[in-house]
Scaffold this active site. Structure first.
Site, PDB file in Angstrom:
ATOM      1  N   GLY A 151      19.766  17.808 -22.158  1.00 11.77           N
ATOM      2  CA  GLY A 151      19.854  17.141 -23.578  1.00 11.77           C
ATOM      3  C   GLY A 151      21.045  16.611 -23.951  1.00 11.77           C
ATOM      4  N   VAL A 155      24.181  20.204 -28.371  1.00 15.79           N
ATOM      5  CA  VAL A 155      23.157  21.448 -27.806  1.00 15.79           C
ATOM      6  C   VAL A 155      23.749  22.016 -26.493  1.00 15.79           C
ATOM      7  CG1 VAL A 155      20.906  22.400 -27.416  1.00 15.79           C
ATOM      8  CG2 VAL A 155      21.246  20.706 -28.956  1.00 15.79           C
ATOM      9  N   GLY A 156      24.237  21.127 -25.718  1.00 17.72           N
ATOM     10  CA  GLY A 156      24.835  21.794 -24.602  1.00 17.72           C
ATOM     11  C   GLY A 156      26.092  22.693 -24.995  1.00 17.72           C
ATOM     12  N   GLU A 173      22.907  19.000 -18.035  1.00 21.93           N
ATOM     13  CA  GLU A 173      22.650  17.376 -17.923  1.00 21.93           C
ATOM     14  C   GLU A 173      22.564  16.616 -19.292  1.00 21.93           C
ATOM     15  OE1 GLU A 173      22.762  15.909 -15.230  1.00 21.93           O
ATOM     16  OE2 GLU A 173      23.059  17.328 -13.929  1.00 21.93           O
ATOM     17  N   CYS A 207      18.864   8.714 -20.823  1.00 15.58           N
ATOM     18  CA  CYS A 207      20.110   9.075 -20.887  1.00 15.58           C
ATOM     19  C   CYS A 207      21.192   8.158 -20.145  1.00 15.58           C
ATOM     20  CB  CYS A 207      20.548  10.634 -20.304  1.00 15.58           C
ATOM     21  SG  CYS A 207      19.580  10.883 -18.556  1.00 15.58           S
TER      22      CYS A 207
END
Length: 432
Positions: A151, A155-156, A173, A207
């Site tokens: 994501g 949020v990581g 990731e 991404c």
């Protein structure tokens, strides 16, 4: 001011200068470390004896790949099946139990996975959780033995904070702004096709898509008509009617991406349709580094072009920003390719194409720094979900061979003890 800021800045400047990269430098530093062990051996022994009253000895060992236990896989919405199954296969192969959390944004896939996948897997060991933001935060309060998240970086950070409470290892990731430097020595039409494919595939919601182009003013003038031609070749004169051009996932993302069109000037595309969540394949020029589109990952079908004087300026621009997930370079000059590879840092690197490096299962895929933590794909996925457990198995007999290591340590036994613990060095070494 932080008392260590100057120290860290000095080391970072040395790192950016490329001083540590040459093989000869690394060998010289390792040899210097060897001299330290030789010349300060007695001082080291005396210090160990003073601090801990011990001398140690190295033994051979082998590595056993153990599963972590119960792992959590949190899946994004842009490739909701692929980015579930690839880590899941590795987690199963490594012997783990798995909790899967599909994205609530890709609702149909979430429903499909939740309702059907448990029918194929052992329900005692594998489970699917459907959850929004609030429920996911509750899920993260539980102790997992490993967390795999794909994501964005914001949020990581939340995932990593939750994992830290239980000292749970993670793979993150993430994404970022992937640069694409186009030198003056390249085949423009090939560049345009490969960049357009990478940027506009899945409407830019990838991404590793090239996020912006760096090139000279002269190359920009050549590249614009070639990009326009490539877009027309791929999606026709009206991409909105093309069955091969995707739509933006969700109204919120559409509004965010459409707002980025205010940066710079639209040179190609720019059309939008809110009802269909359609944003045309778009190229922007006259973009400035401080413009909104350069402050966040685009994750949509917009390609900004920024002009630089030369490859050195492009490298400086890239290094002044967070380390990207992918870095792309187009040039027919191998010297340019090697220079960018040598003087930059990124999760992955691809020369004269876009996104193709991540399709090779022989290569690990992952980010660095702001763009992620950890690696997977192919056998690397198995290794990600396996704990490398150091193991020593010894026979129970032949105790006489062990007397050397047992106290009391008489002076007559020290030469043998030191010989057993000595690290021997060759005049040269191979760095992998």
């Amino acid at each position: 001011m932080n008392p260590y800021a100057g120290l860290v800045s000095r080391l970072r400047a040395a790192w950016l200068s490329g001083k540590t990269r040459p093989m000869e430098y690394r060998v010289a530093q390792l040899e210097a470390l060897g001299r330290f062990l030789d010349e300060k051996k007695q001082d080291i022994l005396d210090a160990l004896a003073s601090d801990m009253r011990k001398v140690t000895q190295l033994d051979s060992a082998f590595i056993r790949k153990d599963p972590y236990g119960v792992v959590l896989i949190i899946v994004p919405w842009n490739y909701p099946i692929n980015l579930l199954l690839v880590p899941l296969i590795g987690a199963i192969a490594a012997g783990n139990c798995v909790v899967m959390k599909p994205s609530e944004i890709s609702k149909d896939v979430e429903k499909l996975v939740a309702e059907t996948l448990p029918n194929y897997l052992d329900k005692d060991c594998f489970a699917v959780v459907t959850a929004g933001v609030e429920e996911t935060n509750k899920l993260l309060e539980n102790k997992f033995d490993y967390i795999f998240f794909t994501g964005n970086s914001s949020v990581g950070r939340i995932i990593m904070t939750a994992a830290a409470k239980h000292l749970t290892p993670v793979t993150l990731e993430l994404g970022g702004k992937n640069p694409c430097y186009v030198s003056d020595t390249c085949e423009v039409h090939n560049v345009a096709r490969r960049v357009a494919w990478g940027r506009f595939f899945n409407a830019g919601q990838t991404c590793v898509a090239p996020d912006y182009i760096l090139c000279s003013v002269e190359m920009q003038e050549k590249l614009l008509p070639a990009l326009r031609e490539a877009i027309t070749e791929f999606y026709g004169p009206n991409p909105q009617e093309s069955p091969d051009f995707a739509r933006i996932m969700g109204d919120k993302h559409f509004q965010r991406i459409r707002a980025l069109l205010s940066s710079g000037r639209v040179a190609i595309g720019g059309q939008t349709d809110e009802q269909e969540r359609y944003i045309a394949p778009t190229v922007l020029v006259d973009v400035q580094p401080k413009d909104p589109i350069m402050q966040e990952e685009i994750f949509g079908p917009i390609l900004p072009i920024l002009t630089v004087a030369n490859v050195d300026e492009a490298i400086a621009f890239i290094n002044a920003r967070e380390q990207p997930l992918a870095l792309y370079v187009f040039s027919s000059c191998k010297k340019v390719l090697r220079q960018v590879l040598k003087q930059t840092s990124s999760g992955g690197f691809c020369a004269n194409d876009t996104m193709m490096h991540m399709t090779l299962t022989s290569l690990p895929f992952g980010g660095i720094g702001h763009s992620g933590l950890g690696r997977y794909h192919g056998r690397f996925t198995f290794e990600t979900f396996s704990h490398p457990r150091s193991t020593l198995l010894r026979g129970a007999g032949r105790e006489a061979l062990n007397t050397l290591r047992y106290p009391p340590y008489a002076s007559r036994r020290l030469p043998l003890l030191r010989a057993a613990a000595e690290t021997r060095r060759a005049t040269a070494c191979a760095l992998l």
